[in-house]
Scaffold this motif. Structure first.
Motif, PDB file in Angstrom:
ATOM      1  N   MET A 185      12.958 -15.745  31.074  1.00  0.00           N
ATOM      2  CA  MET A 185      11.956 -16.179  30.104  1.00  0.00           C
ATOM      3  C   MET A 185      10.666 -16.616  30.806  1.00  0.00           C
ATOM      4  N   ILE A 186      10.814 -17.369  31.911  1.00  0.00           N
ATOM      5  CA  ILE A 186       9.632 -17.844  32.637  1.00  0.00           C
ATOM      6  C   ILE A 186       8.873 -16.663  33.240  1.00  0.00           C
ATOM      7  N   GLU A 187       9.610 -15.666  33.767  1.00  0.00           N
ATOM      8  CA  GLU A 187       8.949 -14.497  34.343  1.00  0.00           C
ATOM      9  C   GLU A 187       8.141 -13.755  33.283  1.00  0.00           C
ATOM     10  N   THR A 188       8.713 -13.647  32.072  1.00  0.00           N
ATOM     11  CA  THR A 188       8.012 -12.969  30.981  1.00  0.00           C
ATOM     12  C   THR A 188       6.764 -13.750  30.592  1.00  0.00           C
ATOM     13  N   LEU A 189       6.860 -15.054  30.503  1.00  0.00           N
ATOM     14  CA  LEU A 189       5.707 -15.876  30.150  1.00  0.00           C
ATOM     15  C   LEU A 189       4.645 -15.807  31.237  1.00  0.00           C
ATOM     16  N   THR A 190       5.051 -15.909  32.495  1.00  0.00           N
ATOM     17  CA  THR A 190       4.102 -15.816  33.605  1.00  0.00           C
ATOM     18  C   THR A 190       3.423 -14.453  33.630  1.00  0.00           C
ATOM     19  N   GLY A 191       4.211 -13.383  33.465  1.00  0.00           N
ATOM     20  CA  GLY A 191       3.645 -12.038  33.427  1.00  0.00           C
ATOM     21  C   GLY A 191       2.713 -11.846  32.255  1.00  0.00           C
ATOM     22  N   SER A 192       3.074 -12.408  31.096  1.00  0.00           N
ATOM     23  CA  SER A 192       2.224 -12.294  29.905  1.00  0.00           C
ATOM     24  C   SER A 192       0.907 -13.024  30.096  1.00  0.00           C
ATOM     25  N   LEU A 193       0.973 -14.212  30.686  1.00  0.00           N
ATOM     26  CA  LEU A 193      -0.269 -14.958  30.958  1.00  0.00           C
ATOM     27  C   LEU A 193      -1.134 -14.222  31.984  1.00  0.00           C
ATOM     28  N   TYR A 194      -0.491 -13.575  32.942  1.00  0.00           N
ATOM     29  CA  TYR A 194      -1.243 -12.787  33.924  1.00  0.00           C
ATOM     30  C   TYR A 194      -1.945 -11.615  33.243  1.00  0.00           C
ATOM     31  N   LEU A 195      -1.248 -10.922  32.336  1.00  0.00           N
ATOM     32  CA  LEU A 195      -1.874  -9.829  31.581  1.00  0.00           C
ATOM     33  C   LEU A 195      -3.032 -10.357  30.736  1.00  0.00           C
ATOM     34  N   PHE A 196      -2.823 -11.517  30.086  1.00  0.00           N
ATOM     35  CA  PHE A 196      -3.898 -12.130  29.304  1.00  0.00           C
ATOM     36  C   PHE A 196      -5.105 -12.386  30.198  1.00  0.00           C
ATOM     37  N   TYR A 197      -4.866 -12.951  31.372  1.00  0.00           N
ATOM     38  CA  TYR A 197      -5.949 -13.260  32.312  1.00  0.00           C
ATOM     39  C   TYR A 197      -6.708 -12.001  32.728  1.00  0.00           C
ATOM     40  N   ILE A 198      -5.979 -10.943  33.099  1.00  0.00           N
ATOM     41  CA  ILE A 198      -6.630  -9.700  33.546  1.00  0.00           C
ATOM     42  C   ILE A 198      -7.526  -9.144  32.453  1.00  0.00           C
ATOM     43  N   PHE A 199      -6.990  -9.021  31.240  1.00  0.00           N
ATOM     44  CA  PHE A 199      -7.756  -8.385  30.169  1.00  0.00           C
ATOM     45  C   PHE A 199      -8.857  -9.292  29.635  1.00  0.00           C
ATOM     46  N   ALA A 200      -8.662 -10.606  29.672  1.00  0.00           N
ATOM     47  CA  ALA A 200      -9.735 -11.524  29.273  1.00  0.00           C
ATOM     48  C   ALA A 200     -10.887 -11.438  30.267  1.00  0.00           C
ATOM     49  N   LYS A 201     -10.559 -11.348  31.555  1.00  0.00           N
ATOM     50  CA  LYS A 201     -11.605 -11.233  32.581  1.00  0.00           C
ATOM     51  C   LYS A 201     -12.392  -9.934  32.406  1.00  0.00           C
ATOM     52  N   ILE A 202     -11.683  -8.839  32.178  1.00  0.00           N
ATOM     53  CA  ILE A 202     -12.361  -7.550  31.966  1.00  0.00           C
ATOM     54  C   ILE A 202     -13.257  -7.625  30.740  1.00  0.00           C
ATOM     55  N   SER A 203     -12.726  -8.163  29.654  1.00  0.00           N
ATOM     56  CA  SER A 203     -13.481  -8.239  28.407  1.00  0.00           C
ATOM     57  C   SER A 203     -14.690  -9.163  28.526  1.00  0.00           C
ATOM     58  N   LEU A 204     -14.535 -10.244  29.258  1.00  0.00           N
ATOM     59  CA  LEU A 204     -15.625 -11.208  29.399  1.00  0.00           C
ATOM     60  C   LEU A 204     -16.826 -10.613  30.126  1.00  0.00           C
ATOM     61  N   PHE A 205     -16.580  -9.737  31.098  1.00  0.00           N
ATOM     62  CA  PHE A 205     -17.676  -9.202  31.904  1.00  0.00           C
ATOM     63  C   PHE A 205     -18.067  -7.783  31.525  1.00  0.00           C
ATOM     64  N   THR A 206     -17.693  -7.337  30.330  1.00  0.00           N
ATOM     65  CA  THR A 206     -18.028  -5.991  29.897  1.00  0.00           C
ATOM     66  C   THR A 206     -19.001  -6.036  28.737  1.00  0.00           C
ATOM     67  N   PHE A 207     -20.093  -5.326  28.874  1.00  0.00           N
ATOM     68  CA  PHE A 207     -21.041  -5.140  27.786  1.00  0.00           C
ATOM     69  C   PHE A 207     -21.173  -3.647  27.554  1.00  0.00           C
ATOM     70  N   GLY A 208     -21.149  -3.226  26.300  1.00  0.00           N
ATOM     71  CA  GLY A 208     -21.363  -1.819  26.009  1.00  0.00           C
ATOM     72  C   GLY A 208     -20.138  -1.078  25.526  1.00  0.00           C
ATOM     73  N   GLY A 209     -19.036  -1.761  25.284  1.00  0.00           N
ATOM     74  CA  GLY A 209     -17.882  -1.104  24.686  1.00  0.00           C
ATOM     75  C   GLY A 209     -16.897  -0.544  25.690  1.00  0.00           C
ATOM     76  N   GLY A 210     -16.012   0.299  25.171  1.00  0.00           N
ATOM     77  CA  GLY A 210     -14.872   0.809  25.931  1.00  0.00           C
ATOM     78  C   GLY A 210     -15.232   1.600  27.160  1.00  0.00           C
ATOM     79  N   TYR A 211     -16.262   2.436  27.092  1.00  0.00           N
ATOM     80  CA  TYR A 211     -16.610   3.250  28.246  1.00  0.00           C
ATOM     81  C   TYR A 211     -17.136   2.392  29.389  1.00  0.00           C
ATOM     82  N   ALA A 212     -17.798   1.301  29.071  1.00  0.00           N
ATOM     83  CA  ALA A 212     -18.260   0.391  30.120  1.00  0.00           C
ATOM     84  C   ALA A 212     -17.094  -0.392  30.730  1.00  0.00           C
ATOM     85  N   MET A 213     -15.965  -0.485  30.006  1.00  0.00           N
ATOM     86  CA  MET A 213     -14.786  -1.189  30.519  1.00  0.00           C
ATOM     87  C   MET A 213     -14.028  -0.358  31.543  1.00  0.00           C
TER      88      MET A 213
END
Length: 196
Positions: free
Chosen positions: A1-29
């Motif tokens: 359970m902890i591994e799943t939560l840690t992995g899920s938070l890591y995925l959240f972090y990766i995609f939040a970071k990408i989304s935060l620094f992307t302007f211009g939509g999907g192709y800019a991502m």
């Protein structure tokens, strides 16, 4: 359970970071996805990433959201898909809420106008980086058949990718075909030309 939560938070972090620094939509991502998912985290290979983006473009919805949901599901099932998708959405939701709240106060601000003026060229650069990445995967470094020996060389120009690109570009410039028809033509050409 902890591994799943840690992995899920890591995925959240990766995609939040990408989304935060992307302007211009999907192709800019795309360049940020490639950097984070292929190079830094090694969640995908370059070929898997190219296939993922092609699949994300063919399915309804934003490219970045589709890619995040798919990668999250691939890594950790439904929990990973939810965390990765929410990670992609969260920065935009927060920033847009703040922007709408303060829009009237800063509508004529020179700082805001200068900020937006600087973001536009960066967005074009990010989209160009995505184009270069896909050209590198599909045209320049894809294996090609040696006409004399029949073996696949690892470096060269993929003539099939060039033919598909040139024909689709011509059709788009000449008749402005809809996206579904363009994808269908490219798929059929890919299936026919990959046999050679």
């Amino acid at each position: 359970m902890i591994e799943t939560l840690t992995g899920s938070l890591y995925l959240f972090y990766i995609f939040a970071k990408i989304s935060l620094f992307t302007f211009g939509g999907g192709y800019a991502m795309i360049p940020l996805f490639q950097s984070e998912l292929v190079e830094n985290s090694a969640l995908l290979t370059a070929d898997e990433f190219a296939d993922l983006v092609a699949l994300a473009q063919m399915t309804p919805g934003p490219v970045g959201m589709n890619a995040a949901t798919y990668i999250g599901y691939q890594q950790l099932g439904l929990t990973g898909a939810i965390f990765a998708t929410f990670g992609t959405m969260a920065p935009s939701l927060v920033l847009m809420t703040l922007a709408v709240t303060f829009l009237t106060a800063f509508k004529e601000s020179r700082f805001v106008k200068a900020l937006l003026g600087g973001i536009r060229p960066v967005t074009i650069g990010l989209i160009a980086a995505g184009v270069i990445f896909f050209a590198n995967i599909s045209i320049f470094t894809a294996p090609i058949r040696n006409l004399w020996t029949g073996a696949a060389d690892q470096f060269g120009l993929c003539w099939q990718g060039c033919v598909i690109f040139a024909l689709i570009l011509f059709l788009q410039l000449k008749w402005k075909l809809n996206l579904f028809l363009v994808l269908l033509i490219a798929i059929v050409l890919g299936m026919i030309l990959c046999r050679f």
